[in-house]
Structure formats: structure tokens, C-alpha cells
Scaffold this motif. Structure first.
Motif, PDB file in Angstrom:
ATOM      1  N   CYS A 137      15.831 -68.810 -33.734  1.00 15.47           N
ATOM      2  CA  CYS A 137      14.611 -69.482 -33.245  1.00 15.47           C
ATOM      3  C   CYS A 137      14.155 -70.626 -34.169  1.00 15.47           C
ATOM      4  O   CYS A 137      13.827 -71.640 -33.868  1.00 15.47           O
ATOM      5  N   ALA A 138      14.476 -70.425 -35.433  1.00 14.31           N
ATOM      6  CA  ALA A 138      14.147 -71.462 -36.533  1.00 14.31           C
ATOM      7  C   ALA A 138      15.152 -72.522 -36.358  1.00 14.31           C
ATOM      8  O   ALA A 138      14.465 -73.936 -36.335  1.00 14.31           O
ATOM      9  N   HIS A 139      16.460 -72.283 -35.976  1.00 13.22           N
ATOM     10  CA  HIS A 139      17.117 -73.433 -35.800  1.00 13.22           C
ATOM     11  C   HIS A 139      16.741 -74.416 -34.550  1.00 13.22           C
ATOM     12  O   HIS A 139      16.558 -75.623 -34.619  1.00 13.22           O
ATOM     13  N   TYR A 140      16.179 -73.596 -33.488  1.00  8.37           N
ATOM     14  CA  TYR A 140      15.706 -74.312 -32.204  1.00  8.37           C
ATOM     15  C   TYR A 140      14.611 -75.059 -32.522  1.00  8.37           C
ATOM     16  O   TYR A 140      14.437 -76.133 -32.074  1.00  8.37           O
ATOM     17  N   ARG A 141      13.750 -74.268 -33.245  1.00  4.83           N
ATOM     18  CA  ARG A 141      12.535 -75.006 -33.713  1.00  4.83           C
ATOM     19  C   ARG A 141      12.878 -76.248 -34.453  1.00  4.83           C
ATOM     20  O   ARG A 141      11.938 -77.478 -33.926  1.00  4.83           O
ATOM     21  N   ASN A 142      13.620 -76.479 -35.186  1.00  9.40           N
ATOM     22  CA  ASN A 142      13.677 -77.494 -36.215  1.00  9.40           C
ATOM     23  C   ASN A 142      14.498 -78.651 -35.308  1.00  9.40           C
ATOM     24  O   ASN A 142      14.166 -79.889 -35.746  1.00  9.40           O
ATOM     25  N   ARG A 143      15.306 -78.295 -34.296  1.00 13.61           N
ATOM     26  CA  ARG A 143      15.865 -79.171 -33.460  1.00 13.61           C
ATOM     27  C   ARG A 143      15.129 -79.915 -32.272  1.00 13.61           C
ATOM     28  O   ARG A 143      15.313 -80.858 -31.865  1.00 13.61           O
ATOM     29  N   ASN A 144      14.332 -78.973 -31.676  1.00 15.75           N
ATOM     30  CA  ASN A 144      13.701 -79.177 -30.541  1.00 15.75           C
ATOM     31  C   ASN A 144      12.068 -79.474 -30.388  1.00 15.75           C
ATOM     32  O   ASN A 144      11.733 -80.027 -29.632  1.00 15.75           O
ATOM     33  N   VAL A 145      11.396 -79.289 -31.477  1.00 16.06           N
ATOM     34  CA  VAL A 145       9.740 -79.206 -31.612  1.00 16.06           C
ATOM     35  C   VAL A 145       9.447 -80.111 -32.737  1.00 16.06           C
ATOM     36  O   VAL A 145       9.895 -79.992 -33.826  1.00 16.06           O
ATOM     37  N   GLY A 146       8.417 -80.820 -32.623  1.00 14.86           N
ATOM     38  CA  GLY A 146       7.745 -81.563 -33.476  1.00 14.86           C
ATOM     39  C   GLY A 146       6.405 -80.972 -33.535  1.00 14.86           C
ATOM     40  O   GLY A 146       5.804 -80.919 -32.285  1.00 14.86           O
ATOM     41  N   PHE A 147       5.783 -80.852 -34.559  1.00 18.77           N
ATOM     42  CA  PHE A 147       4.150 -80.191 -34.729  1.00 18.77           C
ATOM     43  C   PHE A 147       3.399 -81.320 -35.308  1.00 18.77           C
ATOM     44  O   PHE A 147       3.581 -82.053 -36.306  1.00 18.77           O
ATOM     45  N   GLN A 200      -4.824 -93.025 -39.893  1.00 17.39           N
ATOM     46  CA  GLN A 200      -3.562 -93.382 -40.529  1.00 17.39           C
ATOM     47  C   GLN A 200      -2.755 -92.217 -40.943  1.00 17.39           C
ATOM     48  O   GLN A 200      -1.351 -92.203 -40.632  1.00 17.39           O
ATOM     49  N   GLN A 201      -3.428 -91.128 -41.455  1.00 12.70           N
ATOM     50  CA  GLN A 201      -2.572 -89.885 -41.744  1.00 12.70           C
ATOM     51  C   GLN A 201      -2.279 -89.322 -40.667  1.00 12.70           C
ATOM     52  O   GLN A 201      -1.217 -88.803 -40.732  1.00 12.70           O
ATOM     53  N   GLN A 202      -2.959 -89.184 -39.482  1.00 16.91           N
ATOM     54  CA  GLN A 202      -2.429 -88.490 -38.297  1.00 16.91           C
ATOM     55  C   GLN A 202      -1.418 -89.368 -37.880  1.00 16.91           C
ATOM     56  O   GLN A 202      -0.393 -88.594 -37.345  1.00 16.91           O
ATOM     57  N   ARG A 203      -1.246 -90.629 -38.017  1.00 16.62           N
ATOM     58  CA  ARG A 203      -0.173 -91.263 -37.330  1.00 16.62           C
ATOM     59  C   ARG A 203       1.277 -90.946 -38.178  1.00 16.62           C
ATOM     60  O   ARG A 203       2.117 -90.894 -37.604  1.00 16.62           O
ATOM     61  N   VAL A 204       0.881 -90.761 -39.351  1.00 20.89           N
ATOM     62  CA  VAL A 204       2.108 -90.454 -40.321  1.00 20.89           C
ATOM     63  C   VAL A 204       2.643 -89.044 -39.816  1.00 20.89           C
ATOM     64  O   VAL A 204       3.758 -88.928 -39.892  1.00 20.89           O
ATOM     65  N   SER A 205       1.748 -88.181 -39.682  1.00 20.96           N
ATOM     66  CA  SER A 205       2.165 -86.840 -39.042  1.00 20.96           C
ATOM     67  C   SER A 205       2.785 -87.025 -37.768  1.00 20.96           C
ATOM     68  O   SER A 205       3.756 -85.888 -37.564  1.00 20.96           O
ATOM     69  N   ILE A 206       2.466 -87.720 -37.069  1.00 22.57           N
ATOM     70  CA  ILE A 206       3.120 -87.929 -35.445  1.00 22.57           C
ATOM     71  C   ILE A 206       4.313 -88.500 -35.748  1.00 22.57           C
ATOM     72  O   ILE A 206       5.455 -88.004 -35.282  1.00 22.57           O
ATOM     73  N   ALA A 207       4.557 -89.651 -36.751  1.00 24.45           N
ATOM     74  CA  ALA A 207       5.894 -89.946 -37.081  1.00 24.45           C
ATOM     75  C   ALA A 207       6.704 -88.840 -37.628  1.00 24.45           C
ATOM     76  O   ALA A 207       8.045 -88.764 -37.186  1.00 24.45           O
ATOM     77  N   ARG A 208       6.278 -88.069 -38.641  1.00 29.46           N
ATOM     78  CA  ARG A 208       7.087 -87.048 -38.961  1.00 29.46           C
ATOM     79  C   ARG A 208       7.658 -86.021 -38.017  1.00 29.46           C
ATOM     80  O   ARG A 208       8.530 -85.509 -37.978  1.00 29.46           O
TER      81      ARG A 208
END
Length: 237
Positions: A77-87, A146-154
Motif C-alpha cells: 500500500c505504501a508503494h502504491y501510495r508513493n507512486r500513484n497519489v499526490g496529497f 504561493q505556499q499552497q502552489r508549492v504543495s501542489i507542485a510537490r
């Protein structure tokens, strides 16, 4: 892409069991922009934790791209999360002692890439959210938007299959909220990004394609918003 079938979730405290999610059936197709609404304690946070592979203790079936998540180990699940989901989170969750570039690079470093391999990807992600040239800034020197845009970029840096945005405009003023939702809309339209957004704000939810209302652990309603019709009218086609 996402199919939940008869999902039930219990929390146990001592001898008591609390039934948090009750017989949830939900399908999210690739490329959809979905909003989830509900009062505090309704179960919406538990629901997105399951969808985002953060919670693997539930009854029922969850298939993601035809893979049965309910049968996977926590490590898988952790592997799937890292590859497939952005938070994307309400309070951004940026590290103030790191530059914008270093914050965005974190998911890539967890994925085993060296810092030198991340430069181009970071620049592309910043361009995507309208922050070209901000690589060496620190979060505390940026506005909330701007901080939220950074988090979206991440969240976008690993090219996830879908985004989960948990109250992404909750800490922003109304004008900045409009800008962030406009960014989500552009990501959905131009990149076909699948977005699942939790919000308390009906005006924000109405920018999505569907509004799913959670009440007492059940789906009370699942309605389309007319999003696609508005786009056709706007484009004049």
C-alpha cells in the motif's frame, strides 16, 4: 480507476466499536474532478484515507486500476501510495527550514532519486503551478497562496495518477481560493488529472464535476454539477 464496493470501517475503543463508514459504494473514473462534502465526523476523512492507501484496515473491496487493494500488504500500500497519489493539505505541510526546491524534491528523494536528478522535474512542476523562479525561496517568505502552489507542485512531482486535496482552500482568503481552484481546474482540463477534493465550501465544490455528500458514514447523495456544460458554454463550442 477507483472502485469502492461495500466498504465498512470500524474504529475500536476498549470494548466499543464505532461504525464510521457504512456500505460505501463509489466509483471515480480517470480524469474526473470530484468534491466530497460532509460535516465534521461524517466519515469523509476516513474515506479519503482509504482511497489514498493510508488506511488498509477496512471491510469490503477497493480496486484501483483493477488491482484489489484490500488484499495488499501495508508495504505494498505504501508503494502504491508513493507512486500513484499526490496529497495537498489545508496547512500546506511544508518544511520551513527547506527551500521551495528542497520541499518539492522530498517525494523524489523518497523514491530513490538523487538530488541532481530532480532539477528539471522541479522546474517543470513550478512552471505548472505558476511559480517559475521560486526555487530558492523559503516558505515563510511566500504568501499562503504561493505556499499552497508549492504543495501542489510537490504533489505533482512524481506524476501521480490522482490527487487528494484535503480542504486545499481552508486557510486561504476568497480571492486566493479562487486562484487555487482555477489551478485545479486547469490541471484537470489540460493534464486530465484525476482530483478528489474534500471541502466545506459549496462554492468551491461546485467547481468540480461531481459533489458527493457524506452523512453519518454513508453517501447521502452523488450529483453532477453541470461542470462540463459550463465549459462548453465558456468555450463557445
Amino acid at each position: 480507476m477507483i472502485c469502492l464496493s461495500n466498504i465498512n470501517k470500524y474504529y475500536h475503543q476498549g470494548k466499543n466499536a464505532y461504525h464510521v463508514l457504512k456500505n460505501i459504494d463509489l466509483v471515480v473514473r480517470a480524469g474526473e474532478f470530484v468534491a466530497i462534502m460532509g460535516q465534521s465526523g461524517s466519515g469523509k476523512s476516513t474515506l479519503i484515507n482509504i482511497i489514498g492507501f493510508l488506511d488498509d484496515h477496512f471491510d469490503g473491496d477497493y480496486t484501483f486500476e483493477k488491482k484489489n487493494i484490500a488484499q495488499m500488504s501495508r508495504q505494498d500500500c505504501a508503494h502504491y501510495r508513493n507512486r500513484n497519489v499526490g496529497f495537498v493539505f489545508q496547512n500546506f505541510k511544508l518544511m520551513n527550514n527547506l527551500t521551495v526546491k528542497e520541499n518539492i524534491a522530498i517525494p523524489l528523494l523518497y523514491a530513490g532519486q538523487s538530488f541532481s536528478q530532480t532539477e528539471v522535474k522541479i522546474e517543470q512542476a513550478l512552471n505548472q503551478v505558476g511559480l517559475h523562479g521560486y526555487q530558492n525561496q523559503y516558505p515563510l517568505n511566500l504568501s499562503g497562496g504561493q505556499q499552497q502552489r508549492v504543495s501542489i507542485a510537490r504533489a505533482l512531482i512524481n506524476k501521480p495518477k490522482f490527487l487528494i486535496a484535503d480542504e486545499p482552500t481552508g486557510a486561504l482568503d476568497s480571492q486566493t481560493s479562487k486562484e487555487i481552484i482555477s489551478l485545479f481546474t486547469q490541471l484537470n482540463l489540460k493534464s486530465s488529472m484525476t482530483i478528489i477534493m474534500v471541502t466545506h465550501d459549496l462554492a468551491v465544490a461546485q467547481k468540480s464535476q461531481r459533489i458527493i455528500r457524506i452523512m453519518d458514514g454513508t453517501i447521502a447523495s452523488d450529483q453532477e454539477t453541470g461542470y462540463e456544460s459550463r465549459l462548453i458554454n465558456t468555450n463557445g463550442t
